[in-house]
Motif scaffolding. Structure first.
Motif, PDB file in Angstrom:
ATOM      1  N   SER B 220      53.816  50.514  44.561  1.00  0.00           N
ATOM      2  CA  SER B 220      53.755  51.851  44.928  1.00  0.00           C
ATOM      3  C   SER B 220      54.525  52.181  45.983  1.00  0.00           C
ATOM      4  N   LEU B 221      55.416  53.214  45.745  1.00  0.00           N
ATOM      5  CA  LEU B 221      56.202  53.660  47.099  1.00  0.00           C
ATOM      6  C   LEU B 221      56.321  55.058  47.144  1.00  0.00           C
ATOM      7  N   ASP B 222      56.553  55.504  48.433  1.00  0.00           N
ATOM      8  CA  ASP B 222      56.449  56.956  48.824  1.00  0.00           C
ATOM      9  C   ASP B 222      57.791  57.426  48.593  1.00  0.00           C
ATOM     10  N   ALA B 223      57.923  58.692  48.516  1.00  0.00           N
ATOM     11  CA  ALA B 223      59.217  59.545  48.428  1.00  0.00           C
ATOM     12  C   ALA B 223      59.787  59.220  49.892  1.00  0.00           C
ATOM     13  N   GLY B 224      61.278  59.343  49.519  1.00  0.00           N
ATOM     14  CA  GLY B 224      62.186  59.023  50.725  1.00  0.00           C
ATOM     15  C   GLY B 224      63.499  58.649  50.124  1.00  0.00           C
ATOM     16  N   ARG B 225      64.451  58.405  51.404  1.00  0.00           N
ATOM     17  CA  ARG B 225      65.916  57.984  50.804  1.00  0.00           C
ATOM     18  C   ARG B 225      65.963  56.707  50.716  1.00  0.00           C
ATOM     19  N   TYR B 226      66.452  56.165  49.505  1.00  0.00           N
ATOM     20  CA  TYR B 226      66.620  54.786  49.447  1.00  0.00           C
ATOM     21  C   TYR B 226      68.086  54.255  48.851  1.00  0.00           C
TER      22      TYR B 226
END
Lengths: 500, 462
Positions: B220-226
């Motif tokens: 599981s990953l949070d929203a954000g800039r990747y």
């Protein structure tokens, strides 16, 4: 009903074609056969700065044969409308079924439908738009465009008008023979402001919905004069409006915007073919799977959503669907709980449901009918509040009017919408526009946050001409009625900041 | 079966024309298709039509007027009626700003060739293959979903200035989605081609199976800039949007991402730090498309008066710099830029780029790998900000390998703004755009590694 079916259509050898198809189908021992003959007239006009840019008329005619042969679907379509060609199409459809046999893992069975005999049905309209001369249609759009351009704020103006008259003849082995005619049109005008020095621009579009009505909608069926007069003012306010501060807001959604949220987050999510995975490769599936029927808390107790193919002037309204099923009205969400689906005869049979509710539709004689969306509508609250009263109940929030951008994920959870106008609400009063706003939520979070539903006086039938689904791609027109409604603590994004 | 040859329909229309100018476009469309879900057929079809569009142009005191009318035709008499209808519409129409003399006539060497058919049997091999992979999928407690289409449009264009042009456009498309029976994992692979025999069916199935296997571990990953690796299909969807928005008229009028502050267009402006090229070419190998303009109606990016004009290879972005916009002769005159009409294919290349997605994974310390993008819509035309979703597989890459499947995201990104954040490109390869591949099938794109790709919110879809 003052109209009759297009005489050019009724002059086609429809009954002879039906006899040819059904006789040949019996000879080939198919389990099911139906034939459609269609004529779909469309006319498109587009003006830019009150000058004609596009003028195109289309007149699609053809016939389609669908069979179930040896438990397998077969479909063939063509443009030659005569009994001999129709008979040949049966052979082609059976050939397709034979080629498809290795791909068929289950025998095709359809939910039964009573034979309806010979039936004729026409949609409700006053003036067939194809009786209006193109010059007159252009002149009206040019006049309206000129009115917009008379305002200093308006740098450019676009106007478009699309009108459709659709004729369908259907016959099947069971003994249903239907003849139908539907009329619809959609007109939009957009005003554009450009600040050449900074490169900034903003637009403002009319919110007049597409309608299952005739030319009378253009000449008195909608408050065009009022909206055209206001559009430059709204545009000017938007051009000078502050950029929205992202965060959580109470949100009053106008019917001119809410129809699209209903379409995406309820309409598509309650299509049984999606819920069964039929669209897994393309349009997507649905979180509202059959195991959740009668238990899923879709929304708050205030939520009552119906499906129908009977609403007057509805874009999905018919007498009979493209499988010969009579039009019906039913519940999809009642008291906030998922209670129903949109069905065709195949998905009804797959799910053990006794009868289809009539949602089969093909957009062309060259396309096979698939389950398409009914008119899916949020019912107003009896004696419910006006839009002003909904706004008056909000301490610090936003009011959105008109649809613009839309997007939702492949299982109909996560959506994001923008609008034509977002207004700040402060202490129950409108406090001017903001720009760059988008609202984003999860479907069940959003509908469970619905704190108030407007009354019948706020109810508007909105809709779209261009709902896409299926492979090969098909386009369907569909209406969604809804009142204004209040949603609490909705996530508001700032589009400019999202761009980085 | 139609009863009139397309060439006959065009010649008949031009002979019947009494207008000042006439264009006739006959499109013979033949298609066969199969569709399946959960390891069984859901629909299929075989269709064939001949659609004729007649554009009539009429000169009068107001200027030159034009109108176009289309119809499925089967007889000579219907052609005559269609011409009369188009002429009547043109006479009552309004003057066209894009009016121009019709291009000089040229004749295709294959003008007399028959329209090409799409036989039902052509999908027989795919049907047999599907029968096999369905068995394997059932045994693995998985489902296969997808669509195969073989279509051939043969278009004939004739003008009253003597043009007689023909082009046969074969298009094959195959898409395959795999899902686990509990719906917790899905994967997609798709290919477009001009040749049904060129499809590597085994590679498509193995791509789906490999991505499903990657998803066995969930992260599981949070929203954000990747930092994000976009495979060619995802790049194609983004670049198709950039291309569709590249109309010269909109840019000239200040209403697009390609408009320059202070007026005019951004042609000549640097859009990417990487010296990439975005180009179209009617003779692109394996991606051939009509080498002449076919316009059934005028619009912001097309003009009926340009019908039959030759199309040359066009660089839309050259060495990272905006080089051209989609033009009609009318817009070219307004903007003072060359006439560079719409071309029905698109290719991105980056000099020196080599390797593919697998190589990019191997050199990734930490980042996301996408499968494809979906439900892409414009949010803000000013920046061409698009929103959409990741779909059918997002993977976390760490230490040079895929370590698991990540939740899906809603993205908010501009394909134009994204160009300045490209940190690596792969080799250019044929690909099928997941969302827009049914309208725009001919694309060649590299995989791209993009810094700070904006995954705006999390989607629960799986």
């Amino acid at each position: 009903m003052p109209h009759s079916i297009d005489p050019e259509f009724t002059a086609l050898p429809l009954n002879a074609i039906a006899d040819a198809v059904l006789d040949r189908a019996r000879e080939l021992n198919v389990e099911h056969a139906d034939v459609r003959v269609e004529r779909i007239r469309t006319a498109d006009l587009a003006l830019h700065d009150a000058r004609l840019e596009t003028s195109h008329d289309n007149d699609e005619r053809g016939l389609a044969v669908r069979v179930v042969h040896d438990g397998t679907w077969g479909f063939a379509g063509g443009a030659v409308i005569d009994p001999e060609a129709a008979r040949a199409l049966v052979d082609r459809a059976v050939e397709v079924a034979k080629v498809s046999k290795p791909v068929t893992g289950e025998r095709i069975e359809l939910a039964p439908e009573p034979a309806h005999g010979e039936q004729t049905w026409l949609s409700a309209y006053d003036v067939d738009p194809f009786t209006i001369a193109e010059a007159d249609r252009i002149a009206l759009l040019a006049d309206w465009s000129s009115r917009l351009m008379a305002a200093e704020i308006v740098k450019h103006a676009d106007a478009s008008l699309k009108q459709v008259r659709e004729n369908k003849f259907f016959a099947d082995l069971a003994g249903t023979v239907t003849m139908q005619q539907r009329v619809r049109l959609h007109c939009q005008l957009t005003a554009l402001w450009v600040d050449e020095a900074t490169g900034r621009f903003e637009s403002m579009r009319t919110i007049a919905p597409p309608v299952g009505r005739g030319w009378e909608f253009m000449t008195g069926g909608y408050a065009w004069d009022h909206e055209l007069a206001q559009l430059p003012e709204w545009l000017a306010e938007k051009a000078q409006a502050p950029s929205v501060e992202p965060g959580r807001y109470d949100l009053v959604v106008d019917p001119s915007n809410l129809w699209l949220t209903i379409h995406e987050s309820i309409g598509h999510a309650t299509e049984l073919d999606r819920a069964l995975g039929y669209e897994a490769n393309y349009a997507g599936t649905s979180f509202a799977t059959p195991d959740k029927l009668n238990t899923l808390r879709y929304g708050s107790d205030l939520m009552h959503v119906t499906g129908d193919r009977q609403a007057e002037h509805g874009l999905a309204t018919v007498g009979f669907d493209d499988e010969g099923v009579a039009a019906q009205t039913w519940d999809l969400v009642k008291d906030g709980t998922l209670v129903g689906y949109q069905l065709d005869r195949r998905t009804a049979a797959l799910s053990g449901i006794a009868r289809s509710n009539g949602c089969a539709f093909a957009d062309s004689p060259l396309h096979v009918p698939i389950q398409r969306m009914a008119n899916v509508s949020l019912q107003p609250a009896e004696n419910g509040p006006s839009t002003d009263e909904l706004i008056g109940a909000v301490e610090d929030g936003l009011y959105v009017v008109g649809d613009k951008s839309w997007s939702i994920d492949m299982q109909r959870y996560n959506f994001q919408f923008t609008g034509q106008r977002f207004y700040r609400i402060k202490s129950g009063k409108i406090a001017g526009q903001v720009r760059d706003a988008a609202y984003q939520s999860m479907t069940t979070d959003f509908w469970n946050s619905m704190a108030a539903v407007g009354g019948p006086q706020t109810y508007v039938l909105g809709g779209a001409f261009n709902c896409g689904k299926g492979q090969p791609g098909q386009v369907a027109a569909v209406s969604h009625g809804c009142p204004s409604a209040l949603f609490t603590r909705v996530n508001i994004l700032n589009a400019t900041r999202e761009a980085g | 079966m139609t009863t009139i040859r397309p060439q006959e329909a065009v010649d008949r229309a031009l002979t019947a024309s009494k207008a000042d100018g006439c264009i006739a476009i006959a499109t013979h469309a033949a298609t066969t298709n199969l569709r399946w879900a959960n390891n069984t057929l859901t629909t299929n079809g075989v269709t064939q039509t001949l659609e004729v569009t007649v554009v009539a142009t009429v000169n009068d005191a107001d200027g030159t007027k034009a109108a176009s009318v289309s119809r499925n035709l089967t007889s000579h008499d219907e052609v005559d009626a269609l011409v009369r209808e188009a002429e009547a519409a043109a006479r009552t129409s309004a003057a066209a700003d894009d009016a121009a003399p019709l291009p000089d006539g040229r004749t295709s060497a294959d003008w007399d060739d028959a329209a090409v058919e799409a036989p039902v049997a052509a999908l027989g091999g795919i049907a047999s293959w599907l029968g096999e992979i369905f068995q394997t999928a059932r045994a693995a407690n998985q489902g296969r979903y997808g669509y195969a289409e073989h279509s051939i449009d043969t278009v004939y264009v004739g003008t009253s200035t003597g043009a007689r042009l023909r082009f046969a456009q074969p298009a094959v498309r195959l898409e395959l989605t795999g899902r686990t029976s509990d719906g917790s994992r899905s994967a997609w692979s798709g290919k477009g081609s001009a040749d049904i025999a060129a499809l590597d069916l085994a590679a498509i199935e193995s791509d789906v199976a490999r991505r499903l296997a990657w998803g066995e571990r969930r992260v599981s990953l949070d929203a954000g800039r990747y930092q994000t690796i976009l495979p060619p299909s995802a790049v194609a969807d983004m670049m198709i949007n950039a291309y569709w928005s590249a109309g010269a008229l909109d840019a000239h009028e200040g209403q697009s991402v390609y408009s320059r502050a202070g007026g005019g267009t951004r042609v000549g402006e640097h859009l990417a730090d990487v010296p990439l090229s975005l180009r179209s070419d009617p003779s692109m190998p394996g991606q051939e498309c009509p080498p002449f303009v076919v316009a059934g109606a005028s619009s912001r990016m097309s003009s009926v008066f340009d019908n039959g004009s030759p199309i040359s290879p066009t660089e839309w972005i050259r060495d990272g710099e905006l080089a051209s916009l989609i033009q009609t002769r009318y817009s070219a005159k307004l903007t003072g830029l060359p006439f560079t009409p719409w071309v029905d294919n698109l290719e991105m290349t980056v000099p020196g780029a080599d390797g593919g997605v697998t190589d990019m994974i191997a050199t990734t310390e930490r980042g996301l790998l996408l499968t494809c993008l979906w439900y892409i819509r414009e949010v803000d035309p000013q920046t061409l900000l698009l929103t959409g979703l990741t779909r059918d597989g997002v993977f976390l890459v760490e230490g040079g390998e895929v370590v698991g499947a990540v939740n899906n995201f809603r993205f908010n990104e501009s394909p134009v703004g994204m160009l300045k954040r490209i940190v690596e490109a792969g080799r250019t390869e044929e690909t099928l755009a997941r969302e827009f591949g049914d309208y725009f099938t001919r694309t060649r794109m590299p995989a791209l590694r993009v810094a700070d790709f904006n995954m705006s919110t999390v989607s629960q879809a799986s």
